[in-house]
Scaffold this active site. Structure first.
Site, PDB file in Angstrom:
ATOM      1  N   CYS A   6       0.853  -1.200   0.000  1.00 52.44           N
ATOM      2  CA  CYS A   6       0.000   0.000   0.000  1.00 52.44           C
ATOM      3  C   CYS A   6       0.886   1.247   0.000  1.00 52.44           C
ATOM      4  O   CYS A   6       0.596   2.219  -0.711  1.00 52.44           O
ATOM      5  CB  CYS A   6      -0.932   0.013   1.205  1.00 52.44           C
ATOM      6  SG  CYS A   6      -2.373  -1.070   1.050  1.00 52.44           S
ATOM      7  N   HIS A  45      -6.180  -2.639  -1.191  1.00 52.36           N
ATOM      8  CA  HIS A  45      -5.566  -3.633  -0.301  1.00 52.36           C
ATOM      9  C   HIS A  45      -6.434  -4.891  -0.236  1.00 52.36           C
ATOM     10  O   HIS A  45      -7.532  -4.876   0.294  1.00 52.36           O
ATOM     11  CB  HIS A  45      -5.371  -3.081   1.119  1.00 52.36           C
ATOM     12  CG  HIS A  45      -4.715  -4.077   2.028  1.00 52.36           C
ATOM     13  ND1 HIS A  45      -3.348  -4.262   2.077  1.00 52.36           N
ATOM     14  CD2 HIS A  45      -5.250  -4.994   2.875  1.00 52.36           C
ATOM     15  CE1 HIS A  45      -3.068  -5.232   2.928  1.00 52.36           C
ATOM     16  NE2 HIS A  45      -4.204  -5.703   3.426  1.00 52.36           N
ATOM     17  N   ASN A  85       2.113 -16.333  -4.458  1.00 56.63           N
ATOM     18  CA  ASN A  85       2.323 -17.094  -3.233  1.00 56.63           C
ATOM     19  C   ASN A  85       1.232 -16.706  -2.244  1.00 56.63           C
ATOM     20  O   ASN A  85       0.884 -15.529  -2.119  1.00 56.63           O
ATOM     21  CB  ASN A  85       3.705 -16.775  -2.641  1.00 56.63           C
ATOM     22  CG  ASN A  85       4.827 -17.180  -3.580  1.00 56.63           C
ATOM     23  OD1 ASN A  85       4.746 -18.201  -4.252  1.00 56.63           O
ATOM     24  ND2 ASN A  85       5.878 -16.366  -3.643  1.00 56.63           N
ATOM     25  N   HIS A  98      -0.393 -10.037  -4.625  1.00 60.03           N
ATOM     26  CA  HIS A  98       0.527  -9.645  -5.701  1.00 60.03           C
ATOM     27  C   HIS A  98       0.824 -10.830  -6.591  1.00 60.03           C
ATOM     28  O   HIS A  98       0.728 -11.986  -6.187  1.00 60.03           O
ATOM     29  CB  HIS A  98       1.823  -9.041  -5.147  1.00 60.03           C
ATOM     30  CG  HIS A  98       2.535  -9.907  -4.143  1.00 60.03           C
ATOM     31  ND1 HIS A  98       2.124 -10.010  -2.835  1.00 60.03           N
ATOM     32  CD2 HIS A  98       3.620 -10.707  -4.258  1.00 60.03           C
ATOM     33  CE1 HIS A  98       2.926 -10.833  -2.190  1.00 60.03           C
ATOM     34  NE2 HIS A  98       3.843 -11.278  -3.029  1.00 60.03           N
TER      35      HIS A  98
HETATM   36  P1  AMP Z   1       6.144 -12.896  -1.637  1.00 64.35           P
HETATM   37  O1  AMP Z   1       7.365 -13.417  -0.943  1.00 64.35           O
HETATM   38  O2  AMP Z   1       5.544 -13.807  -2.641  1.00 64.35           O
HETATM   39  O3  AMP Z   1       5.130 -12.352  -0.640  1.00 64.35           O
HETATM   40  O4  AMP Z   1       6.645 -11.672  -2.524  1.00 64.35           O
HETATM   41  C1  AMP Z   1       7.046 -10.455  -1.973  1.00 64.35           C
HETATM   42  C2  AMP Z   1       8.065  -9.899  -2.918  1.00 64.35           C
HETATM   43  O5  AMP Z   1       8.213  -8.511  -2.661  1.00 64.35           O
HETATM   44  C3  AMP Z   1       9.461 -10.516  -2.792  1.00 64.35           C
HETATM   45  O6  AMP Z   1       9.846 -11.085  -4.045  1.00 64.35           O
HETATM   46  C4  AMP Z   1      10.351  -9.337  -2.405  1.00 64.35           C
HETATM   47  O7  AMP Z   1      11.633  -9.400  -2.986  1.00 64.35           O
HETATM   48  C5  AMP Z   1       9.548  -8.163  -2.905  1.00 64.35           C
HETATM   49  N1  AMP Z   1       9.795  -6.908  -2.219  1.00 64.35           N
HETATM   50  C6  AMP Z   1       9.863  -6.698  -0.889  1.00 64.35           C
HETATM   51  N2  AMP Z   1      10.068  -5.398  -0.618  1.00 64.35           N
HETATM   52  C7  AMP Z   1      10.130  -4.767  -1.823  1.00 64.35           C
HETATM   53  C8  AMP Z   1      10.328  -3.410  -2.219  1.00 64.35           C
HETATM   54  N3  AMP Z   1      10.508  -2.410  -1.335  1.00 64.35           N
HETATM   55  N4  AMP Z   1      10.348  -3.136  -3.550  1.00 64.35           N
HETATM   56  C9  AMP Z   1      10.195  -4.118  -4.466  1.00 64.35           C
HETATM   57  N5  AMP Z   1       9.974  -5.412  -4.145  1.00 64.35           N
HETATM   58  C10 AMP Z   1       9.949  -5.736  -2.847  1.00 64.35           C
HETATM   59 ZN    ZN Z   2      -1.793  -3.260   1.272  1.00 65.40          ZN
END
Ligand code: AMP
Ligand code: ZN
Length: 112
Positions: A6, A45, A85, A98
């Site tokens: 968010c 969200h 995931n 996502h």
């Molecule tokens: P998940 O583990 O499937 O919940 O995916 C979350 C993803 O968000 C991971 O691949 C992280 O590398 C990515 N992530 C976390 N923080 C950031 C950020 N600030 N900018 C871009 N990607 C992020």
């Molecule tokens: Zn959110």
């Protein structure tokens, strides 16, 4: 609400934008798992794929339209993978729905 994605959607945390419209944002993953790795999120969200309902599911179809558009834009002609995931054993680390868009190498199957 204290939600990382968010905050990114509101522009409070910087991201490398790949695509944006009124409902969806896509940005480069900070820890890429493939030569091309974007995260596609609804600006609304929604905690996870387990929270999709008849009331909010239209955004999922729109996100897949956006993914096809990004694939054209980024010339992912050799193919790509979309991953969501969900929950602890599903490997979800950010509690905002996502879609990972991965490309640029042979991704292998099944996933680990
Ligand atoms: P998940 O583990 O499937 O919940 O995916 C979350 C993803 O968000 C991971 O691949 C992280 O590398 C990515 N992530 C976390 N923080 C950031 C950020 N600030 N900018 C871009 N990607 C992020
Ligand atoms: Zn959110």
């Amino acid at each position: 609400m204290d939600c990382l994605f968010c905050s990114i959607a509101r522009g409070e945390i910087p991201s490398t934008k790949v695509y944006e419209d009124d409902r969806v944002l896509a940005f480069r993953d900070i820890d890429p798992k493939a030569p091309f790795h974007a995260v596609v999120i609804p600006k609304e969200h929604i905690p996870s794929a387990a929270a999709i309902t008849p009331e909010n599911s239209a955004i999922v179809g729109h996100i897949y339209e956006v993914i096809a558009e990004i694939a054209r834009q980024e010339k992912l002609d050799k193919g790509f993978r979309v991953v969501t995931n969900c929950g602890e054993e599903g490997g979800q680390t950010v509690g905002h729905l996502h879609f990972h868009l991965l490309a640029g190498r042979n991704l292998g199957w099944p996933p680990g």
